[in-house]
Design a protein around this motif. Structure first.
Motif: not given
Length: 381
Positions: A161-162, A165, A290, A305, A308, A312, A317
């Motif tokens: 998930p990271y 960003v 994403a 995101d 979620r 965003v 973020a």
């Protein structure tokens, strides 16, 4: 990043993130035209190990790679990156060329990119054909020390998930083949053409990783783990977890920031694994969306995101990422420096933003290349 392969004799959570190293790739350009230009002398010297301890060859003679030593502090990372860029510049000067630290060239492409000699590169072309010949992109890879493969996989499974960003903060490839692509990281889209690129599904443990790798080897898509083009992968030759998602950072500060965030994230996620916290559940379709959004928008727009399932603001973020890393960065004495680097990046924009701004102001792609060359050179002094 070079090491004798010695594994630290300590507990997993204590050893994770103690060391970090950074690899950067650069285009070579003519100082007058700023066109992408082969550097046969530089490439030969790098291949022979005669261009300095930090400098290595790349798949094309229009590129060079650097690798720092094993660093334990951000000050060491900065010093080694500066020295590595200086060595690469000196190697390029063997052919009268300059370094262009961006993931794509503002107008040139693979059409004018001779392949480097050497068995490894010839094997890559034999395996991947046109995909290897069209690899006219440069990246930034960060190695973070881990004590064993199980730890590497536990962290890898939790990084998914990271990735968006982290990618959004490094874009330096808005142009490709002479066209404004509309992306901050066109490299991400170009790289994703490989069948083994992107983020793997959770692997579970070292045996799970070995099973997946064995299947990919059997398929013929890779020869071994050193050819995995995942965004994050266990290194095949070092006791590290390697993050390969970032565009090469034009500005030295941005490279230091990326290394700092990656190392801190590894420490935080390793601690969560030790505590038995579950791997976040992320659909591959949502993760691809994403990642695409991060490549498209960078830190100037909105990111998706994948947990979620909502858009965003990119700055929010980034703030959320910092909040998750604050305790670790503070404990490491890196919080103030990282916050200052983040604020600087958000204030001026990524390399992609500034390249596009130069293009819109001048209408001159040579002016874009000139800005990249000068901005990158500033980090060597």
């Amino acid at each position: 990043m070079h090491t004798d392969g010695h594994q630290p004799e300590t507990t997993a959570d204590a050893a994770v993130g103690r060391t970090v190293g950074v690899e950067e790739e650069f285009h070579l350009v003519d100082p007058d035209s700023l066109a992408m230009t082969p550097g046969p002398n530089a490439s030969a010297a790098a291949l022979a190990g005669e261009a300095g301890s930090f400098v290595h060859p790349e798949i094309a003679t229009t590129q060079l790679e650097t690798a720092t030593g094993i660093c334990t502090s951000l000050a060491e990372v900065r010093a080694d990156l500066r020295a590595a860029r200086a060595q690469a510049a000196a190697a390029a000067d063997r052919d009268g060329l300059l370094l262009l630290p961006a993931s794509t060239h503002p107008w040139d492409s693979w059409h004018t990119m001779p392949m480097s000699p050497g068995e490894r590169y010839e094997a890559m072309v034999q395996r991947w054909a046109g995909l290897a010949r069209q690899q006219d992109i440069c990246g930034c890879h960060v190695h973070v020390g881990v004590p064993d493969l199980d730890t590497a996989v536990a962290v890898l499974d939790r990084t998914r998930p990271y990735v968006p960003v982290l990618l959004a903060m490094t874009g330096s490839s808005p142009f490709h083949d002479g066209v404004d692509t509309g992306y901050e990281s066109w490299r991400t889209l170009w790289w994703t053409r490989f069948p083994h690129a992107g983020a793997p599904e959770p692997l579970g443990d070292a045996d799970g990783y070995r099973r997946v790798l064995a299947g990919l080897v059997a398929s013929g898509v890779v020869e071994d783990g050193s050819h995995l083009y995942w965004d994050v992968r266990p290194s095949a030759r070092l006791p590290t977890l390697e993050f390969r998602l970032a565009d090469v950072c034009t500005t030295l500060d941005d490279a230091v920031l990326h290394a700092a965030l990656v190392r801190s994230l590894v420490r935080v996620l390793a601690a969560r694994a030790v505590r038995g916290e579950p791997v976040p559940e992320v659909r591959p379709e949502h993760l691809r969306a994403a990642r695409w959004r991060a490549a498209r928008a960078g830190v100037t727009g909105r990111l998706f995101d994948p947990l979620r399932l909502e858009l965003v603001d990119a700055r929010d973020a980034v703030s959320a990422l910092l909040a998750e890393l604050e305790e670790d960065l503070t404990g490491a004495g890196e919080w103030d420096e990282v916050c200052a680097l983040v604020q600087d990046l958000l204030g001026r924009g990524t390399s992609a933003v500034r390249q596009r701004r130069t293009w819109l102001r001048t209408g001159d792609r040579r002016a874009v290349a000139d800005w990249v060359v000068r901005e990158g050179a500033a980090g060597r002094t």
